[in-house]
Design a protein around this motif. Sequence first.
Motif, PDB file in Angstrom:
ATOM      1  N   ASP A   1       0.803  -1.235   0.000  1.00 27.62           N
ATOM      2  CA  ASP A   1       0.000   0.000   0.000  1.00 27.62           C
ATOM      3  C   ASP A   1       0.829   1.274   0.000  1.00 27.62           C
ATOM      4  OD1 ASP A   1       1.003  -0.265   2.512  1.00 27.62           O
ATOM      5  OD2 ASP A   1      -0.942  -0.575   3.496  1.00 27.62           O
ATOM      6  N   ASN A   2       2.080   1.158  -0.424  1.00 28.99           N
ATOM      7  CA  ASN A   2       2.907   2.371  -0.404  1.00 28.99           C
ATOM      8  C   ASN A   2       3.254   2.907  -1.793  1.00 28.99           C
ATOM      9  OD1 ASN A   2       4.462   0.108  -0.848  1.00 28.99           O
ATOM     10  ND2 ASN A   2       6.310   0.991   0.084  1.00 28.99           N
ATOM     11  N   PHE A   3       2.741   2.247  -2.833  1.00 29.42           N
ATOM     12  CA  PHE A   3       3.020   2.763  -4.182  1.00 29.42           C
ATOM     13  C   PHE A   3       1.991   2.224  -5.167  1.00 29.42           C
ATOM     14  CE2 PHE A   3       4.737  -1.404  -4.682  1.00 29.42           C
ATOM     15  CZ  PHE A   3       4.730  -1.681  -6.046  1.00 29.42           C
ATOM     16  N   THR A   4       1.959   2.834  -6.337  1.00 33.46           N
ATOM     17  CA  THR A   4       1.137   2.310  -7.423  1.00 33.46           C
ATOM     18  C   THR A   4       1.805   2.663  -8.750  1.00 33.46           C
ATOM     19  OG1 THR A   4      -1.103   2.100  -8.279  1.00 33.46           O
ATOM     20  CG2 THR A   4      -0.386   4.315  -7.680  1.00 33.46           C
ATOM     21  N   ILE A   5       1.407   1.979  -9.811  1.00 37.73           N
ATOM     22  CA  ILE A   5       1.953   2.265 -11.147  1.00 37.73           C
ATOM     23  C   ILE A   5       0.785   2.590 -12.067  1.00 37.73           C
ATOM     24  CG2 ILE A   5       3.309   1.392 -13.092  1.00 37.73           C
ATOM     25  CD1 ILE A   5       4.696  -0.553 -11.195  1.00 37.73           C
ATOM     26  N   ASN A   6       0.782   3.817 -12.585  1.00 34.99           N
ATOM     27  CA  ASN A   6      -0.328   4.290 -13.417  1.00 34.99           C
ATOM     28  C   ASN A   6       0.159   4.661 -14.815  1.00 34.99           C
ATOM     29  OD1 ASN A   6      -2.075   4.006 -11.246  1.00 34.99           O
ATOM     30  ND2 ASN A   6      -1.737   6.107 -10.551  1.00 34.99           N
ATOM     31  N   TYR A   7      -0.732   4.504 -15.782  1.00 36.73           N
ATOM     32  CA  TYR A   7      -0.426   4.881 -17.167  1.00 36.73           C
ATOM     33  C   TYR A   7      -1.435   5.902 -17.649  1.00 36.73           C
ATOM     34  CZ  TYR A   7       2.864   1.145 -16.855  1.00 36.73           C
ATOM     35  OH  TYR A   7       3.916   0.376 -16.450  1.00 36.73           O
ATOM     36  N   PHE A   8      -0.914   6.903 -18.356  1.00 36.07           N
ATOM     37  CA  PHE A   8      -1.747   8.004 -18.821  1.00 36.07           C
ATOM     38  C   PHE A   8      -1.504   8.168 -20.315  1.00 36.07           C
ATOM     39  CE2 PHE A   8      -3.011  12.459 -19.303  1.00 36.07           C
ATOM     40  CZ  PHE A   8      -4.190  12.474 -18.557  1.00 36.07           C
ATOM     41  N   GLU A   9      -2.585   8.108 -21.108  1.00 33.53           N
ATOM     42  CA  GLU A   9      -2.451   8.187 -22.569  1.00 33.53           C
ATOM     43  C   GLU A   9      -3.048   9.482 -23.097  1.00 33.53           C
ATOM     44  OE1 GLU A   9      -3.676   4.698 -25.010  1.00 33.53           O
ATOM     45  OE2 GLU A   9      -4.846   6.132 -26.184  1.00 33.53           O
ATOM     46  N   ILE A  10      -2.286  10.131 -23.969  1.00 35.16           N
ATOM     47  CA  ILE A  10      -2.758  11.315 -24.687  1.00 35.16           C
ATOM     48  C   ILE A  10      -3.003  10.911 -26.140  1.00 35.16           C
ATOM     49  CG2 ILE A  10      -2.038  13.561 -25.623  1.00 35.16           C
ATOM     50  CD1 ILE A  10      -2.357  14.041 -22.819  1.00 35.16           C
ATOM     51  N   ASP A  11      -4.212  11.091 -26.625  1.00 36.09           N
ATOM     52  CA  ASP A  11      -4.531  10.847 -28.033  1.00 36.09           C
ATOM     53  C   ASP A  11      -4.498  12.176 -28.769  1.00 36.09           C
ATOM     54  OD1 ASP A  11      -5.003   8.222 -27.319  1.00 36.09           O
ATOM     55  OD2 ASP A  11      -7.157   8.535 -27.058  1.00 36.09           O
ATOM     56  N   TRP A  12      -3.629  12.259 -29.782  1.00 32.85           N
ATOM     57  CA  TRP A  12      -3.491  13.545 -30.475  1.00 32.85           C
ATOM     58  C   TRP A  12      -3.657  13.422 -31.976  1.00 32.85           C
ATOM     59  CZ3 TRP A  12       0.427  13.648 -34.010  1.00 32.85           C
ATOM     60  CH2 TRP A  12       1.476  12.740 -33.828  1.00 32.85           C
ATOM     61  N   GLU A  13      -3.900  14.585 -32.556  1.00 28.50           N
ATOM     62  CA  GLU A  13      -4.004  14.694 -34.009  1.00 28.50           C
ATOM     63  C   GLU A  13      -3.235  15.919 -34.462  1.00 28.50           C
ATOM     64  OE1 GLU A  13      -8.303  12.874 -35.324  1.00 28.50           O
ATOM     65  OE2 GLU A  13      -8.034  15.049 -35.435  1.00 28.50           O
ATOM     66  N   LEU A  14      -2.680  15.846 -35.662  1.00 27.76           N
ATOM     67  CA  LEU A  14      -1.966  16.998 -36.214  1.00 27.76           C
ATOM     68  C   LEU A  14      -2.984  17.961 -36.819  1.00 27.76           C
ATOM     69  CD1 LEU A  14       0.852  18.210 -36.901  1.00 27.76           C
ATOM     70  CD2 LEU A  14       0.718  16.979 -39.065  1.00 27.76           C
ATOM     71  N   SER A  15      -2.885  19.230 -36.454  1.00 24.00           N
ATOM     72  CA  SER A  15      -3.792  20.220 -37.012  1.00 24.00           C
ATOM     73  C   SER A  15      -3.072  21.556 -37.107  1.00 24.00           C
ATOM     74  CB  SER A  15      -5.037  20.326 -36.108  1.00 24.00           C
ATOM     75  OG  SER A  15      -5.877  21.351 -36.565  1.00 24.00           O
ATOM     76  N   ASN A  16      -2.909  22.060 -38.324  1.00 22.48           N
ATOM     77  CA  ASN A  16      -2.213  23.327 -38.560  1.00 22.48           C
ATOM     78  C   ASN A  16      -0.858  23.399 -37.862  1.00 22.48           C
ATOM     79  OD1 ASN A  16      -4.400  24.338 -40.061  1.00 22.48           O
ATOM     80  ND2 ASN A  16      -5.439  24.921 -38.158  1.00 22.48           N
ATOM     81  N   ASP A  17      -0.063  22.375 -38.070  1.00 20.87           N
ATOM     82  CA  ASP A  17       1.282  22.333 -37.488  1.00 20.87           C
ATOM     83  C   ASP A  17       1.317  22.270 -35.958  1.00 20.87           C
ATOM     84  OD1 ASP A  17       2.844  22.057 -39.680  1.00 20.87           O
ATOM     85  OD2 ASP A  17       4.102  23.800 -39.249  1.00 20.87           O
ATOM     86  N   ARG A  18       0.190  21.961 -35.339  1.00 21.57           N
ATOM     87  CA  ARG A  18       0.197  21.733 -33.894  1.00 21.57           C
ATOM     88  C   ARG A  18      -0.368  20.347 -33.605  1.00 21.57           C
ATOM     89  NH1 ARG A  18       1.489  25.991 -30.792  1.00 21.57           N
ATOM     90  NH2 ARG A  18       0.543  25.113 -28.921  1.00 21.57           N
ATOM     91  N   LEU A  19       0.070  19.748 -32.501  1.00 21.31           N
ATOM     92  CA  LEU A  19      -0.481  18.474 -32.069  1.00 21.31           C
ATOM     93  C   LEU A  19      -1.585  18.787 -31.065  1.00 21.31           C
ATOM     94  CD1 LEU A  19       2.858  16.521 -31.410  1.00 21.31           C
ATOM     95  CD2 LEU A  19       1.715  16.982 -33.587  1.00 21.31           C
ATOM     96  N   VAL A  20      -2.804  18.388 -31.391  1.00 19.95           N
ATOM     97  CA  VAL A  20      -3.952  18.722 -30.558  1.00 19.95           C
ATOM     98  C   VAL A  20      -4.407  17.489 -29.775  1.00 19.95           C
ATOM     99  CG1 VAL A  20      -6.307  19.619 -30.532  1.00 19.95           C
ATOM    100  CG2 VAL A  20      -4.675  20.411 -32.272  1.00 19.95           C
ATOM    101  N   CYS A  21      -4.551  17.627 -28.475  1.00 23.61           N
ATOM    102  CA  CYS A  21      -5.037  16.521 -27.631  1.00 23.61           C
ATOM    103  C   CYS A  21      -6.544  16.372 -27.813  1.00 23.61           C
ATOM    104  CB  CYS A  21      -4.698  16.808 -26.163  1.00 23.61           C
ATOM    105  SG  CYS A  21      -5.518  15.679 -25.028  1.00 23.61           S
ATOM    106  N   LYS A  22      -6.958  15.235 -28.408  1.00 28.13           N
ATOM    107  CA  LYS A  22      -8.380  14.995 -28.648  1.00 28.13           C
ATOM    108  C   LYS A  22      -9.017  14.259 -27.474  1.00 28.13           C
ATOM    109  CE  LYS A  22      -9.684  16.038 -32.301  1.00 28.13           C
ATOM    110  NZ  LYS A  22     -10.050  17.400 -32.796  1.00 28.13           N
ATOM    111  N   ASP A  23      -8.220  13.441 -26.803  1.00 25.46           N
ATOM    112  CA  ASP A  23      -8.756  12.666 -25.687  1.00 25.46           C
ATOM    113  C   ASP A  23      -7.581  12.240 -24.803  1.00 25.46           C
ATOM    114  OD1 ASP A  23     -10.599  11.451 -24.080  1.00 25.46           O
ATOM    115  OD2 ASP A  23     -11.355  10.059 -25.601  1.00 25.46           O
ATOM    116  N   ALA A  24      -7.895  11.766 -23.608  1.00 27.21           N
ATOM    117  CA  ALA A  24      -6.856  11.254 -22.712  1.00 27.21           C
ATOM    118  C   ALA A  24      -7.464  10.134 -21.880  1.00 27.21           C
ATOM    119  CB  ALA A  24      -6.310  12.365 -21.828  1.00 27.21           C
ATOM    120  N   HIS A  25      -6.602   9.202 -21.452  1.00 24.85           N
ATOM    121  CA  HIS A  25      -7.083   8.022 -20.723  1.00 24.85           C
ATOM    122  C   HIS A  25      -6.143   7.713 -19.574  1.00 24.85           C
ATOM    123  CE1 HIS A  25      -9.686   7.079 -24.189  1.00 24.85           C
ATOM    124  NE2 HIS A  25      -8.657   7.519 -24.890  1.00 24.85           N
ATOM    125  N   PHE A  26      -6.713   7.161 -18.523  1.00 21.77           N
ATOM    126  CA  PHE A  26      -5.907   6.796 -17.373  1.00 21.77           C
ATOM    127  C   PHE A  26      -6.238   5.383 -16.922  1.00 21.77           C
ATOM    128  CE2 PHE A  26      -6.916   6.280 -12.857  1.00 21.77           C
ATOM    129  CZ  PHE A  26      -5.637   6.061 -12.374  1.00 21.77           C
TER     130      PHE A  26
END
Lengths: 259, 259
Positions: free
Chosen positions: B159-184
């Motif tokens: 109970d002293n630690f955990t391991i988590n994963y976080f995902e960023i879903d992105w798309e290219l738009s006008n030379d920028r990477l836009v975050c469309k969604d995220a998951h944990f």
Amino acid sequence: MNVNYTELIEKLKGTSVTKPLSGTLSGHAAGEPFDKHVYSEMKKQLPAHTFRQYEYLNDLYSNNPEIIGHGARQALFNSPTVLFLLSRGKNATDKWSIENPFDEKQNDTADILVVKDDFYEIIDIKTRNLSKSAQPPNIISAYKLAQVCAKMLDNKEFDNFTINYFEIDWELSNDRLVCKDAHFVSLYKSNPMSLYINWAAAMQIQFHVCDLEQTFEGNMEEWAKRYLKHFVTQAKKRANDMITKFVKPFEKYIEQKDA
Amino acid sequence: MNVNYTELIEKLKGTSVTKPLSGTLSGHAAGEPFDKHVYSEMKKQLPAHTFRQYEYLNDLYSNNPEIIGHGARQALFNSPTVLFLLSRGKNATDKWSIENPFDEKQNDTADILVVKDDFYEIIDIKTRNLSKSAQPPNIISAYKLAQVCAKMLDNKEFDNFTINYFEIDWELSNDRLVCKDAHFVSLYKSNPMSLYINWAAAMQIQFHVCDLEQTFEGNMEEWAKRYLKHFVTQAKKRANDMITKFVKPFEKYIEQKDA
């Protein structure tokens, strides 16, 4: 062999290519301009016989426009072993047409192909940054090579192809990559027993071209048998090592009632 | 857990980062600016408790300047499991000094570390280009995770630690990477039996964060035992598969007199 590697090495030493634009000088990106440079030098030696792998396939299929589909196109190769080494997958070959030819593919077996008098010289170019001490690069899948050897023995093909590796050693100097040295080895002249298989890295055989001994005195039939013996021995060893390292130490944690 | 992931996801959706300069938008290069973006958003939630892994180690050793050398510095961790997950090697730790601190390292376990009330939240950021269908990314070495589970059970650390994963879903738009969604997801909420181990790819566990089920209802002790059972079963299976695939088909080619 048709390429004169000694002459090629002499021609390349001291030549340079422009540094690739992408920031890092790690393996693949840095190697590419040299790969093209070696190709153009080789083509000077044997202009009518030097190809990129995809170019060769495009030429072969274009020259036989009445042959359509994967099966029929496979039959265009007069060697099952060379076919295995060079052809693309069923789906890609079915879809091939003059309007939809093959493009370069990163995991093609050959960077360069020299085909002359029905003899195939398969050449892979490796580039090495002399200012870094890097791990030996991936050469070929040990499993794929085992399949090649089995096909050689099945079809008694021992003198219609070879697999060669060519290494360019370069250094960065005034924004250019300068070739300081170059090395050539033939896979079938190395002692098959000495080939290192990195099982965890997609079963790749790994070596620096400049370090590969060329002491094997037997013929290609003997080479294929020796390699298969080595591969089988190493596969058994790896399977045993997996039990020792990944099963035994953890068995005590597994509750028997769960079994 | 101390991070409010629901809030984080809401804050990140629709935000964007500048496209990295290097040409290709493949995995690592494209992900980096988002990794830093997530870090800065997380730090807003818990400014005093959010670290880069190397930052945390630098802080820990800097705050204890009288503690010198690998052994003594190891003792600064009050948890053998967290120590195993986060500390650098003996040589690097021996060499550490205020003048020679650690720098970011690509294969560090954590991209982000949230440490509060002696609880370690280990967070790894994965980024995903929505316009490409890519293979599931490498998550963690299955062997390393087996060692973690063994340490948890040896030291009764549940109970002293955990391991988590976080995902960023992105798309290219006008030379920028836009975050469309995220998951944990939390590794210890997934069913250990469902984790896919790619033995040929350096024994990496592979999944898309957005696809990982979170159905495990047991505690971390149960998770560790189940995972070890899964790991041992899979290692035995892989060892058997190697014999079937890499030994059996080639045995007929090996001359017995050579044996």
